[in-house]
Design a protein around this motif. Structure first.
Motif, mmCIF file in Angstrom:
data_model
loop_
_atom_site.group_PDB
_atom_site.id
_atom_site.type_symbol
_atom_site.label_atom_id
_atom_site.label_comp_id
_atom_site.label_asym_id
_atom_site.label_seq_id
_atom_site.Cartn_x
_atom_site.Cartn_y
_atom_site.Cartn_z
ATOM 1 N N THR A 162 0.831 -1.198 0.000
ATOM 2 C CA THR A 162 0.000 0.000 0.000
ATOM 3 C C THR A 162 0.869 1.253 0.000
ATOM 4 O O THR A 162 0.585 2.227 -0.711
ATOM 5 C CB THR A 162 -0.926 0.009 1.230
ATOM 6 O OG1 THR A 162 -1.673 -1.198 1.284
ATOM 7 C CG2 THR A 162 -1.884 1.185 1.170
ATOM 8 N N CYS A 163 1.932 1.222 0.806
ATOM 9 C CA CYS A 163 2.891 2.335 0.811
ATOM 10 C C CYS A 163 3.535 2.489 -0.563
ATOM 11 O O CYS A 163 3.732 3.612 -1.054
ATOM 12 C CB CYS A 163 3.948 2.084 1.882
ATOM 13 S SG CYS A 163 5.180 3.385 2.064
ATOM 14 N N TYR A 164 3.847 1.377 -1.193
ATOM 15 C CA TYR A 164 4.442 1.374 -2.541
ATOM 16 C C TYR A 164 3.496 2.065 -3.534
ATOM 17 O O TYR A 164 3.915 2.913 -4.336
ATOM 18 C CB TYR A 164 4.688 -0.078 -2.951
ATOM 19 C CG TYR A 164 5.835 -0.322 -3.911
ATOM 20 C CD1 TYR A 164 6.134 0.542 -4.948
ATOM 21 C CD2 TYR A 164 6.621 -1.470 -3.773
ATOM 22 C CE1 TYR A 164 7.185 0.289 -5.817
ATOM 23 C CE2 TYR A 164 7.691 -1.726 -4.631
ATOM 24 C CZ TYR A 164 7.960 -0.846 -5.653
ATOM 25 O OH TYR A 164 9.003 -1.093 -6.514
ATOM 26 N N LEU A 184 -8.152 3.334 5.748
ATOM 27 C CA LEU A 184 -7.872 4.685 5.262
ATOM 28 C C LEU A 184 -8.224 5.744 6.296
ATOM 29 O O LEU A 184 -7.755 6.882 6.210
ATOM 30 C CB LEU A 184 -8.655 4.955 3.975
ATOM 31 C CG LEU A 184 -8.287 4.097 2.761
ATOM 32 C CD1 LEU A 184 -9.195 4.441 1.588
ATOM 33 C CD2 LEU A 184 -6.829 4.300 2.377
ATOM 34 N N THR A 185 -9.060 5.376 7.273
ATOM 35 C CA THR A 185 -9.559 6.388 8.214
ATOM 36 C C THR A 185 -9.327 6.026 9.675
ATOM 37 O O THR A 185 -9.187 6.914 10.516
ATOM 38 C CB THR A 185 -11.055 6.620 7.998
ATOM 39 O OG1 THR A 185 -11.772 5.382 8.169
ATOM 40 C CG2 THR A 185 -11.327 7.168 6.596
ATOM 41 N N ASP A 189 -5.409 -0.113 15.618
ATOM 42 C CA ASP A 189 -6.034 -0.782 16.769
ATOM 43 C C ASP A 189 -7.521 -1.013 16.522
ATOM 44 O O ASP A 189 -8.073 -2.047 16.936
ATOM 45 C CB ASP A 189 -5.851 0.052 18.036
ATOM 46 C CG ASP A 189 -4.414 0.044 18.537
ATOM 47 O OD1 ASP A 189 -3.627 -0.804 18.056
ATOM 48 O OD2 ASP A 189 -4.069 0.882 19.397
ATOM 49 N N GLU A 190 -8.192 -0.077 15.878
ATOM 50 C CA GLU A 190 -9.618 -0.228 15.607
ATOM 51 C C GLU A 190 -9.872 -1.355 14.604
ATOM 52 O O GLU A 190 -10.850 -2.103 14.713
ATOM 53 C CB GLU A 190 -10.186 1.077 15.056
ATOM 54 C CG GLU A 190 -10.134 2.224 16.038
ATOM 55 C CD GLU A 190 -10.885 1.891 17.327
ATOM 56 O OE1 GLU A 190 -11.988 1.302 17.236
ATOM 57 O OE2 GLU A 190 -10.367 2.205 18.409
ATOM 58 N N VAL A 191 -8.972 -1.504 13.647
ATOM 59 C CA VAL A 191 -9.110 -2.594 12.682
ATOM 60 C C VAL A 191 -8.970 -3.938 13.387
ATOM 61 O O VAL A 191 -9.742 -4.877 13.152
ATOM 62 C CB VAL A 191 -8.057 -2.450 11.564
ATOM 63 C CG1 VAL A 191 -8.142 -3.620 10.595
ATOM 64 C CG2 VAL A 191 -8.245 -1.133 10.826
#
Length: 224
Positions: A162-164, A184-185, A189-191
């Motif tokens: 994703t950084c790539y 994205l938001t 930790d929430e994921v």
């Protein structure tokens, strides 16, 4: 780039070593001379192992980013698992991300040698995904110039892909991510919290089958 060549079970395996800058983003240069340790190198080595199946020498390349973070690229001999399928379509490059495997090490001893806390923090910041992407781009340019390649990321490796996509999309022809897509938001930790209910369900199923393991699991969790 230095390269060694080997043969293994109908495949050619290349081992690549490439010298790259430690600090792509000039973080360490912002430190004062008193903070900067003489143990911090200007350049480090990055290692990658490339597999090519006989008859597939003209295939495009796919670069693999391992999960972890902190895990080296897999050592897959004999060849099996997902690599066996990938080699039907790609030359596969398995990078030891900086700080892991045969690439420049990052461990307690290396960090202790840096000494000053400010220098340690700056040193650690040189091992993030943005630097790993720069390393991959350096390897790509050495192997195939400006031609883009495909990327596959597992877990933390998916974060790297994703950084790539964000920092060097021109280097990628395709991007594959398995179990490593950041939000994205929301904070990470929430994921992870969204997985707790399913994990509890899986634990209940496992302990129903192996009841003797539950006490051991709770002991390990309490110890940690």
């Amino acid at each position: 780039m230095d390269t060694a060549t080997y043969r293994i079970d109908g495949h050619t395996m290349y081992e690549h070593w490439l010298s790259v800058p430690l600090d792509y983003f000039s973080v360490i240069s912002l430190l004062s001379p008193e903070q900067t340790s003489r143990m911090i190198p200007d350049r480090i080595n990055v290692f990658a192992r490339e597999y090519v199946r006989d008859g597939h020498e003209a295939d495009p390349r796919l670069v693999f980013f391992q999960g972890g973070p902190g895990s080296a690229g897999p050592r897959m001999a004999p060849i099996g698992s997902w690599l066996d399928t990938a080699l039907e379509h790609f030359r596969v490059v398995l990078i030891d991300e900086r700080g892991t495997g045969n690439s420049h090490p990052l461990d307690a001893q290396a960090l202790a040698e840096v000494r000053a806390p400010e220098a340690q923090a700056a040193y650690l910041s040189c091992f993030r995904q943005d630097s790993i992407v720069r390393d991959a781009e350096a390897v790509r340019h050495e192997l195939q110039g400006d031609e883009p390649w495909a990327a596959l990321g597992q877990s933390f490796g998916g974060f790297t892909v994703t950084c790539y996509l964000s920092q060097a999309p021109e280097g990628l022809s395709e991007a594959y991510i398995t179990a490593g897509l950041p939000s994205l938001t929301e904070h990470a930790d929430e994921v992870y919290r969204l997985t707790y209910r399913e994990m509890a369900k899986r634990n209940k199923q496992f302990f129903g089958r192996y009841p003797g393991d539950e006490g051991t699991a709770w002991y390990v969790a309490s110890h940690l």
